[in-house]
Design a protein around this motif. Structure first.
Motif, PDB file in Angstrom:
ATOM      1  N   ALA A 151     -22.379 -23.827  27.028  1.00 50.67           N
ATOM      2  CA  ALA A 151     -21.003 -23.725  26.524  1.00 50.67           C
ATOM      3  C   ALA A 151     -20.410 -25.107  26.284  1.00 50.67           C
ATOM      4  CB  ALA A 151     -20.143 -22.928  27.499  1.00 50.67           C
ATOM      5  N   HIS A 152     -20.737 -26.063  27.168  1.00 50.11           N
ATOM      6  CA  HIS A 152     -20.203 -27.426  27.020  1.00 50.11           C
ATOM      7  C   HIS A 152     -20.990 -28.239  25.989  1.00 50.11           C
ATOM      8  CE1 HIS A 152     -18.004 -27.752  31.181  1.00 50.11           C
ATOM      9  NE2 HIS A 152     -17.763 -26.625  30.550  1.00 50.11           N
ATOM     10  N   GLY A 153     -22.237 -27.836  25.725  1.00 48.32           N
ATOM     11  CA  GLY A 153     -23.052 -28.583  24.775  1.00 48.32           C
ATOM     12  C   GLY A 153     -23.665 -29.834  25.350  1.00 48.32           C
ATOM     13  N   HIS A 154     -23.708 -29.935  26.694  1.00 46.00           N
ATOM     14  CA  HIS A 154     -24.358 -31.080  27.337  1.00 46.00           C
ATOM     15  C   HIS A 154     -24.829 -30.689  28.733  1.00 46.00           C
ATOM     16  CE1 HIS A 154     -19.943 -32.022  28.363  1.00 46.00           C
ATOM     17  NE2 HIS A 154     -20.485 -31.498  29.441  1.00 46.00           N
ATOM     18  N   VAL A 155     -25.621 -31.581  29.326  1.00 49.34           N
ATOM     19  CA  VAL A 155     -26.227 -31.317  30.633  1.00 49.34           C
ATOM     20  C   VAL A 155     -25.333 -31.870  31.738  1.00 49.34           C
ATOM     21  CG1 VAL A 155     -28.163 -32.060  32.091  1.00 49.34           C
ATOM     22  CG2 VAL A 155     -28.591 -31.185  29.796  1.00 49.34           C
ATOM     23  N   HIS A 156     -25.293 -31.186  32.863  1.00 45.26           N
ATOM     24  CA  HIS A 156     -24.570 -31.661  34.047  1.00 45.26           C
ATOM     25  C   HIS A 156     -25.554 -32.216  35.075  1.00 45.26           C
ATOM     26  CE1 HIS A 156     -21.273 -28.551  32.920  1.00 45.26           C
ATOM     27  NE2 HIS A 156     -21.185 -29.655  32.220  1.00 45.26           N
ATOM     28  N   GLY A 157     -25.055 -33.013  35.991  1.00 45.49           N
ATOM     29  CA  GLY A 157     -25.883 -33.522  37.085  1.00 45.49           C
ATOM     30  C   GLY A 157     -26.510 -34.860  36.740  1.00 45.49           C
ATOM     31  N   HIS A 162     -20.663 -35.708  34.368  1.00 49.02           N
ATOM     32  CA  HIS A 162     -20.026 -35.351  35.647  1.00 49.02           C
ATOM     33  C   HIS A 162     -18.563 -35.098  35.356  1.00 49.02           C
ATOM     34  CE1 HIS A 162     -23.594 -36.676  37.881  1.00 49.02           C
ATOM     35  NE2 HIS A 162     -23.661 -37.614  36.973  1.00 49.02           N
ATOM     36  N   HIS A 163     -18.077 -33.921  35.751  1.00 51.34           N
ATOM     37  CA  HIS A 163     -16.673 -33.616  35.456  1.00 51.34           C
ATOM     38  C   HIS A 163     -15.821 -33.803  36.687  1.00 51.34           C
ATOM     39  CE1 HIS A 163     -17.514 -31.976  31.522  1.00 51.34           C
ATOM     40  NE2 HIS A 163     -18.552 -31.361  32.033  1.00 51.34           N
TER      41      HIS A 163
HETATM   42 ZN    ZN Z   1     -19.718 -30.180  30.877  1.00 53.64          ZN
END
Ligand code: ZN
Length: 163
Positions: A151-157, A162-163
């Motif tokens: 949904a965000h179009g990018h990887v987390h972690g 980092h949000h």
């Molecule tokens: Zn994100």
């Protein structure tokens, strides 16, 4: 698991300017970088080369400017007030250095051509425009992306956002 659309990929890279035969940067001294495959997170030529690879794969790829940062455009030189440069106060302005300039579209990179007392001449082509780029790639990890990441179009972690 093979790399395809909606996979979260971690990789190490070394980037070379093949036109000049010099190494530009490498991720090897830190965390691998992460991206979401199929979402234009990385340059087109590299994303194409990643397709179908798996964790542990090591390969090199040479990418033409058209599939990297584009061709250099003539006429991209501008004279701008020195106060529009986003640089450390009192940092020396050396021709050839990469600077950040404030534009109506936000901050962007430019190459310093000449510095005067009140104005600077810059070239607003991307610093890597027109260059044949060589990447040495090591795939570290491939996993399914979460719904949130898609949904965000990018990887987390690690290596990602980092949000
Ligand atoms: Zn994100």
């Amino acid at each position: 698991m093979k790399i395809e659309t909606r996979k979260a990929v971690q990789f190490h890279y070394t980037l070379r300017d093949e036109s000049a035969g010099v190494e530009l940067e490498s991720s090897k001294s830190g965390d691998p970088v992460a991206y979401l495959h199929g979402f234009n997170n990385i340059i087109e030529g590299l994303e194409e080369a990643m397709e179908g690879k798996a964790a542990g794969d090591v390969f090199s790829v040479s990418i033409a400017p058209e599939k990297a940062y584009g061709l250099r455009e003539e006429g991209n030189q501008q004279r701008i007030p020195i106060k529009h440069l986003l640089v450390r106060k009192n940092a020396p302005l050396v021709p050839g250095m990469i600077v950040h300039i404030q534009t109506e579209q936000g901050a962007r990179q430019a190459t310093l051509i000449k510095a005067g007392k009140f104005n600077v001449d810059v070239d607003t082509n991307h610093p890597l425009a027109g260059k044949q780029l060589g990447f040495d790639i090591e795939i570290v990890d491939v996993r399914d992306a979460s719904d949130e990441e898609v949904a965000h179009g990018h990887v987390h972690g690690v290596g990602g956002h980092h949000h």
